[in-house]
Design an enzyme around this catalytic site. Sequence first.
Site, PDB file in Angstrom:
ATOM      1  N   LYS A 156      84.449  16.745  88.873  1.00 13.35           N
ATOM      2  CA  LYS A 156      84.941  16.576  87.504  1.00 13.35           C
ATOM      3  C   LYS A 156      86.302  17.222  87.279  1.00 13.35           C
ATOM      4  O   LYS A 156      86.618  17.649  86.164  1.00 13.35           O
ATOM      5  CB  LYS A 156      83.914  17.111  86.496  1.00 13.35           C
TER       6      LYS A 156
ATOM      7  N   HIS B 103      98.100  -5.268  71.006  1.00 16.41           N
ATOM      8  CA  HIS B 103      97.479  -4.070  70.431  1.00 16.41           C
ATOM      9  C   HIS B 103      97.642  -4.035  68.918  1.00 16.41           C
ATOM     10  O   HIS B 103      96.775  -3.506  68.216  1.00 16.41           O
ATOM     11  CB  HIS B 103      98.072  -2.818  71.071  1.00 16.41           C
TER      12      HIS B 103
ATOM     13  N   GLU C  81      88.003   0.964  72.084  1.00 13.85           N
ATOM     14  CA  GLU C  81      89.412   0.573  72.185  1.00 13.85           C
ATOM     15  C   GLU C  81      89.535  -0.944  72.139  1.00 13.85           C
ATOM     16  O   GLU C  81      89.077  -1.649  73.045  1.00 13.85           O
ATOM     17  CB  GLU C  81      90.038   1.100  73.479  1.00 13.85           C
TER      18      GLU C  81
ATOM     19  N   ASP D 184      77.629   9.580  84.437  1.00  6.29           N
ATOM     20  CA  ASP D 184      78.181  10.808  83.870  1.00  6.29           C
ATOM     21  C   ASP D 184      79.624  10.534  83.457  1.00  6.29           C
ATOM     22  O   ASP D 184      80.491  10.357  84.315  1.00  6.29           O
ATOM     23  CB  ASP D 184      78.129  11.927  84.907  1.00  6.29           C
TER      24      ASP D 184
END
EC number: 1.1.1.34
Length: 596
Positions: A410, A584, A278, A486
């Site tokens: 998660k 952006h 990004e 993770d």
Amino acid sequence: MDVRRRPVKPLYTSKDASAGEPLKQQEVSSPKASDALPLPLYLTNGLFFTMFFSVMYFLLVRWREKIRNSIPLHVVTLSELLAMVSLIASVIYLLGFFGIGFVQSFVSRSNSDSWDIEDENAEQLIIEEDSRRGPCAAATTLGCVVPPPPVRKIAPMVPQQPAKVALSQTEKPSPIIMPALSEDDEEIIQSVVQGKTPSYSLESKLGDCMRAASIRKEALQRITGKSLEGLPLEGFDYSSILGQCCEMPVGYVQIPVGIAGPLLLDGREYSVPMATTEGCLVASTNRGCKAIFVSGGADSVLLRDGMTRAPVVRFTTAKRAAELKFFVEDPLNFETLSLMFNKSSRFARLQGIQCAIAGKNLYITFSCSTGDAMGMNMVSKGVQNVLDYLQSEYPDMDVIGISGNFCSDKKPAAVNWIEGRGKSVVCEAIIKEEVVKKVLKTEVAALVELNMLKNLTGSAMAGALGGFNAHASNIVSAVYLATGQDPAQNVESSHCITMMEAVNDGKDLHVSVTMPSIEVGTVGGGTQLASQSACLNLLGVKGANRDAPGSNARLLATIVAGSVLAGELSLMSAISAGQLVKSHMKYNRSIKDISK
């Protein structure tokens, strides 16, 4: 055009042409701009340099006197007119002379390069003309054979890529055959394609992880008819992931890593690695780090450190489930349960047990410290030991699953938002008023108002769970990928509430992030991979801390929180100043059409 008149061409004499031997390349200097000067170069340059600075000083003095005496600047004397003409002449000479030399260096280089790739027909023409003046001048009539000159081979600067041929929509691209494959590999590929050899068994059968990945990739291309040309295979140690990181590999994905910082946190500076695709993310976080740095740095506090696992068990009645709840929560039984839990690891230490009942089902949450490891495997082994012990005491207990989702791993869950999981960290900083204006390009009052309406009220209106922030998950994900964490645990690790308040009579900004469930480790999993290990080493938290077990993982958690603080500060400032869309559009737009 007579090609023999070019200055740097290696020619053949009549004597050497008959023998097929080239002469040494003759160095002929290219014409230079200084050749046209009547005086030596150093005198001419000195003259014009002196003229330039002298008339410049004279004009500046004269114009200053005119301003003091209120004389119009457009009224000039003869001496001033001559000075301006001299200034223009010296500028033209200096720019023109050095500009010509600069451009000529590229022109001569281009001519030399084009000469090196001259076609062989012109070279052959020179040899034939020169040979007529040598011993074999009558070669055509007497039958004398002139040996051809040796062919010069020019090594290509870059490897040539095969030409891309446009295929129709009905045609399928042919699979790419890897040139490194031997006949034995070809037989194995055919066996995998035909289903005779399982793809997952290649490593064990071949004993070579690199070869297994190469064969698997080629077989996959043939089975699917899709090219994996852009997926790199070479340059990775596949034996390092065998049995621990990834199964059935066919390559690896490349993610660019940027550095934000220095982040001044608790009196120490850190260069934070961030793996992301990004645009603007690293640059924005870096700006936040700068604002924190020039304001004196940020401070962090570790509130809690404990990984959880919650198995679910079932009884025939709710009464029996309640009896087990009272048993495991009784402080008198904690020592016995701790001995059972801790025996499977020298780092795992049981911290506490909490239970929740749903009818005749009981959810038992175990919390433990895990050293420098993230600790999911460690806590799971300890839980299994306790369950084996409890089953001997409660034979009617039915273990449904070692994880009952009450942990909760998660997945966004209120239990982690309230109780915490992994490392709970709060990080704060006071940003000075001048820094807010000069570095962040906004105002303190505007930031406070935006944070209230966006991160607090807006998130509440959306029913957010742990999402009272601008983009904490952006920074958490980037740091996790770079350091071998993770990435799926970004879900609960990104739980964050960002607070902003005007302090010091409304002049300065107090900003803080509270993150109750940062799940990180510096050993195990992806942390042992070479790239991720290098990023951990950059932060000074590589591997386990032997002197103070667990301190490296705790430090990494505070660095994550500090990075989130920097990212929140910069993004909120960009939104407040109306710069988000502009930045952006500049840094986060794709200009490549991958469909072609």
